[in-house]
Design an enzyme around this catalytic site. Structure first.
Site, PDB file in Angstrom:
ATOM      1  N   GLU A   1      37.494  46.942  38.331  1.00 39.30           N
ATOM      2  CA  GLU A   1      38.747  47.654  38.083  1.00 39.30           C
ATOM      3  C   GLU A   1      38.487  48.637  36.957  1.00 39.30           C
ATOM      4  O   GLU A   1      37.719  48.346  36.028  1.00 39.30           O
ATOM      5  CB  GLU A   1      39.845  46.668  37.668  1.00 39.30           C
ATOM      6  CG  GLU A   1      41.140  47.378  37.300  1.00 39.30           C
ATOM      7  CD  GLU A   1      42.335  46.454  37.166  1.00 39.30           C
ATOM      8  OE1 GLU A   1      42.138  45.256  36.897  1.00 39.30           O
ATOM      9  OE2 GLU A   1      43.468  46.947  37.326  1.00 39.30           O
TER      10      GLU A   1
ATOM     11  N   CYS B   1      45.588  45.269  38.836  1.00 40.72           N
ATOM     12  CA  CYS B   1      46.922  45.871  38.741  1.00 40.72           C
ATOM     13  C   CYS B   1      46.902  47.368  39.062  1.00 40.72           C
ATOM     14  O   CYS B   1      47.925  47.935  39.442  1.00 40.72           O
ATOM     15  CB  CYS B   1      47.476  45.666  37.349  1.00 40.72           C
ATOM     16  SG  CYS B   1      47.747  43.948  36.961  1.00 40.72           S
TER      17      CYS B   1
ATOM     18  N   ASN C   1      47.735  43.103  45.416  1.00 38.15           N
ATOM     19  CA  ASN C   1      46.947  42.449  44.357  1.00 38.15           C
ATOM     20  C   ASN C   1      47.623  41.143  43.945  1.00 38.15           C
ATOM     21  O   ASN C   1      47.572  40.171  44.681  1.00 38.15           O
ATOM     22  CB  ASN C   1      46.745  43.411  43.180  1.00 38.15           C
ATOM     23  CG  ASN C   1      46.052  42.740  42.006  1.00 38.15           C
ATOM     24  OD1 ASN C   1      45.058  42.043  42.211  1.00 38.15           O
ATOM     25  ND2 ASN C   1      46.555  42.907  40.808  1.00 38.15           N
ATOM     26  N   GLU C   2      48.291  41.141  42.803  1.00 42.74           N
ATOM     27  CA  GLU C   2      48.964  39.905  42.376  1.00 42.74           C
ATOM     28  C   GLU C   2      50.424  40.006  42.798  1.00 42.74           C
ATOM     29  O   GLU C   2      51.278  40.365  42.000  1.00 42.74           O
ATOM     30  CB  GLU C   2      48.859  39.757  40.866  1.00 42.74           C
ATOM     31  CG  GLU C   2      47.520  39.221  40.425  1.00 42.74           C
ATOM     32  CD  GLU C   2      47.395  39.101  38.920  1.00 42.74           C
ATOM     33  OE1 GLU C   2      48.258  39.629  38.193  1.00 42.74           O
ATOM     34  OE2 GLU C   2      46.418  38.492  38.476  1.00 42.74           O
TER      35      GLU C   2
HETATM   36  O1  AHR Z   1      41.613  41.649  35.329  1.00 45.50           O
HETATM   37  C1  AHR Z   1      42.649  42.190  34.602  1.00 45.50           C
HETATM   38  C2  AHR Z   1      43.988  42.050  35.302  1.00 45.50           C
HETATM   39  O2  AHR Z   1      44.312  40.705  35.451  1.00 45.50           O
HETATM   40  C3  AHR Z   1      44.037  42.572  36.698  1.00 45.50           C
HETATM   41  O3  AHR Z   1      44.308  43.903  36.729  1.00 45.50           O
HETATM   42  C4  AHR Z   1      45.149  41.799  37.321  1.00 45.50           C
HETATM   43  O4  AHR Z   1      44.977  41.612  38.697  1.00 45.50           O
HETATM   44  C5  AHR Z   1      45.194  40.524  36.539  1.00 45.50           C
HETATM   45  O5  AHR Z   1      46.435  40.268  36.067  1.00 45.50           O
END
Ligand code: AHR
Length: 673
Positions: free
Chosen positions: A45, A239, A373-374
């Site tokens: 990321e 994120c 993602n989450e």
């Molecule tokens: O890895 C950092 C963050 O942690 C990522 O962006 C997210 O998916 C998680 O909350």
């Protein structure tokens, strides 16, 4: 006298503890479940300056003058004006350098790079610029790499020039060779003061990028990825996939085509943590989806793209209107379908042609696609459904990865799993940034988190969707990050992943990269500055597993009840797992001693006879458990290889591995079958 007695009793205790034996039985002939080739991978990321300022080797920040403040990252002097009718539609800004009217007043622009620019003595750097002379004729541009921080006699580390000619925009390139190594160089561009010159997309790359590509990756950082031998590579987040709001979500289509025309996107990590504020952190998309697929191909990792499900970050947006409504999802669904075509379609298809035009006519053969993602609860489940239907209908061979949300336990997590099973997601992405008690599965961990530790997956349902442990790291209580001890506990936990290869198909530690001057989140796997890098101890743990993942699980148990060795109370903090590698015909055993005492282990290699030599690889540190690798001491803690003779026992001369495992250590044994 008292003192002596104390010393004596300590000595007796340690002898007693040292001779405590854990006897394990390894079924070497019963080849168990297949280990997925995607095991132990990478999660990338653009957080902590992982892409721009990190893996992406571009050294100029805000190279196209598209940041909201057009001169962020630049010092300007003289007659510099910002224009916005440039040659690149999606990056229309450029800069006009006009003569000052006086011979000694220079019109100059100077870029700061990302915390400076790291340049090495004698190495080549490729400078490029788009330029024109609006009035026609020719003009000279001087390019200097400078050290204006240390106040040496001569600021110049290296220089070059380009001759710009004509009213048409053209790309000019030249090579600069610095005369000394410096981590904080700036790049200065200035005219000869005679003719007005327009400049755009000012760029500087090391010539020596990974695989020598012009729009390339930092050699040392990309090599570190290759050296892990990752099975899978998840990209681009995190994120970042979702965006703080929908317009700032990651849009893969904007990352294709010539870099000059890839529009800038905000990077949410510039403001998410107000105590780690980086207002100059944006996404240039120079490292985009093409570069991602290419890197996966280079390092032989299965690409796992993650795309938006039409939900902006749910943590940041509780209002339903912040997200795409059900009847607005089509463009997001199309993004998924088009990405598959971009990766796998023939060069004659619309998106396959974009890939081919970028230099890769052959398909990338992508097999997995994660959507969301989450994400959690009904807003996610209802939106995901039409995505799954559309992908299944057109590309039934693609494996779909859903998510169980940001928690590794609890009601919402359970609900997520249930919904993913109903939707028949092939894999479910679980995240766990947890403390030591979770990773060790201690009584405290169980009370707080429920199902945790190396036994976590033993009880998972074997039917239907499988597990992708997509983001995890041990965040030690009391603010521990990449310390030796937390990394060791990750190893302990991973023996449980390995033992449960029939249900856990992928696992990726997170996050991957961090610039020492620009991090927002830690722990991270690999740290760097502008010239140097180091692998964290967690990196070595990941590498030990990834390079020794084998092809099939072997049953390794202890006691009459044949229980796994997973740190339970009576195991004295020992964790162990084993695999067979059919390609090398080796048995691989991993044992982690999380206790503070030396522990004797005996492993009966059932089904094998005769004396053998086990190759060993040991991660052990005798200093403080809070020690870590650093830029100054990058290899302070790393695995050491050795060997051990296995003995034979009994009438049948059965092979037995006996060892004394140092306190707080992780040892891997390899024995030819
Ligand atoms: O890895 C950092 C963050 O942690 C990522 O962006 C997210 O998916 C998680 O909350």
């Amino acid at each position: 006298m008292k003192k002596r007695l104390f010393v004596f009793s300590l000595a007796v205790t340690s002898i007693l503890t040292a001779s405590a034996q854990c006897v394990m039985n390894l079924q070497t002939k019963k080849i168990g479940s297949a280990v997925s080739p995607t095991m132990y991978g990478l999660f990338f990321e653009d957080i902590n300056f992982a892409a721009d300022g990190g893996l992406y080797a571009e050294m100029v920040k805000n190279r196209s003058f598209e940041f909201p403040n057009a001169f962020t990252g630049w010092d300007v002097s003289g007659k510099v004006t910002l224009k916005e009718d440039g040659p690149f539609e999606r990056n229309p800004h450029y800069v006009r350098l006009a003569p000052s009217g006086h011979r000694d007043k220079h019109t100059m622009i100077e870029n700061h790079g990302f915390f400076g620019m790291g340049v090495k003595s004698g190495e080549e750097y490729r400078f490029s610029i788009w330029a024109r002379v609006p009035e026609g004729g020719t003009a000279k541009l001087w390019i200097d790499l400078v050290d204006n921080a240390t106040m040496r006699d001569d600021q110049k580390l290296g220089n070059a020039s380009v001759e710009v000619s004509g009213k048409e925009w053209k790309k000019y390139t030249t090579i600069i060779k610095p005369n000394r190594t410096f981590a904080k160089a700036h790049l200065r561009v200035w005219g000869d003061g005679k003719v007005t010159t327009d400049v755009e997309h000012v760029s500087l790359f090391p010539v020596n990028t990974y695989k020598g590509r012009e729009n390339g990756l930092r050699q040392d950082l990309a090599k570190a990825l290759e050296d892990i031998h990752p099975g899978v590579f998840r990209f681009p987040g995190g994120c970042i996939v979702e965006g703080t709001d929908l317009p700032t979500r990651y849009q893969w289509k904007n990352t294709t085509g010539p870099v000059e025309n890839r529009p800038l996107n905000e990077n949410r990590w510039h403001y998410t943590f107000t105590n780690r504020y980086f207002p100059d952190y944006f996404q240039s998309y120079g490292l985009g989806f093409f570069e991602f697929f290419q890197l996966c191909e280079d390092i032989k990792a299965e690409p796992l793209p993650v795309l938006s499900v039409g939900l902006a970050c749910q943590f940041q947006n509780s209002d339903e209107h912040a997200h795409a409504a059900m009847n607005e999802l089509q463009p997001y669904i199309d993004d998924c379908l088009d990405l598959i075509e971009f990766a796998n379609g023939p060069a004659t298809s619309k998106w396959g042609k974009v890939r081919a035009d970028m230099g890769h006519p052959e398909p990338f053969n992508m097999k997995y696609l994660a959507i969301g993602n989450e994400q959690w609860d009904t807003p996610y489940f209802t939106r995901l459904k039409p995505f799954v239907e559309a992908v299944r209908a057109r590309y039934p061979e693609i494996m779909i990865v859903g998510t169980s949300g940001p928690d590794s336990e609890g009601k919402m997590f359970e609900k997520g799993w249930e919904a993913m099973r109903e939707l028949k997601a092939d894999l479910v992405d679980e995240h766990f940034y947890r403390n030591e008690s979770f990773f060790l599965g201690t009584a405290e961990g169980k009370q707080r988190y429920g199902n945790c530790g190396a036994l976590r997956y033993d009880s998972y349902n074997r039917k239907g969707s499988k597990v992708f442990a997509g983001e995890y790291a041990c965040h030690g209580a009391g603010k521990k990050w990449n310390h030796y001890e937390t990394s060791l506990y990750e190893a302990a936990f991973m023996t449980g992943i390995e033992r449960n290869a029939d249900v856990v198909k992928m696992a990726t530690y997170a996050p991957l990269f961090a610039h020492v001057e620009g991090w927002q989140w830690r722990p991270d796997l690999i740290w760097f500055d502008n010239l140097r890098m180091f692998n964290s101890v967690s990196y070595y743990v990941q590498q030990m597993f990834a390079m020794n993942k084998g092809t099939n699980v072997l049953k390794l148990t202890t006691g009459e009840k044949q229980v796994p060795v997973a740190g339970q109370e009576n195991m004295n903090g020992l964790f162990a797992s084993s695999v067979f590698d059919s390609t090398t015909n080796e048995i691989i055993i991993k044992v982690v001693n999380t206790s503070e005492t030396l522990q004797g282990i005996t492993i009966n290699l059932l089904g094998m006879n005769g004396e053998r030599v086990a190759e060993t690889l040991t991660l052990h540190h005798t200093g403080s458990m809070d020690d870590e690798n650093t830029l100054e001491q990058p290899t302070k803690i790393q695995p050491v290889s050795s060997s051990l003779k296995c003995v034979t026992e009994g009438r049948k001369q059965e092979t037995v591995l006996k060892d004394q495992l140092p306190p707080k250590s992780f040892r891997l044994y390899k024995v030819k079958k």
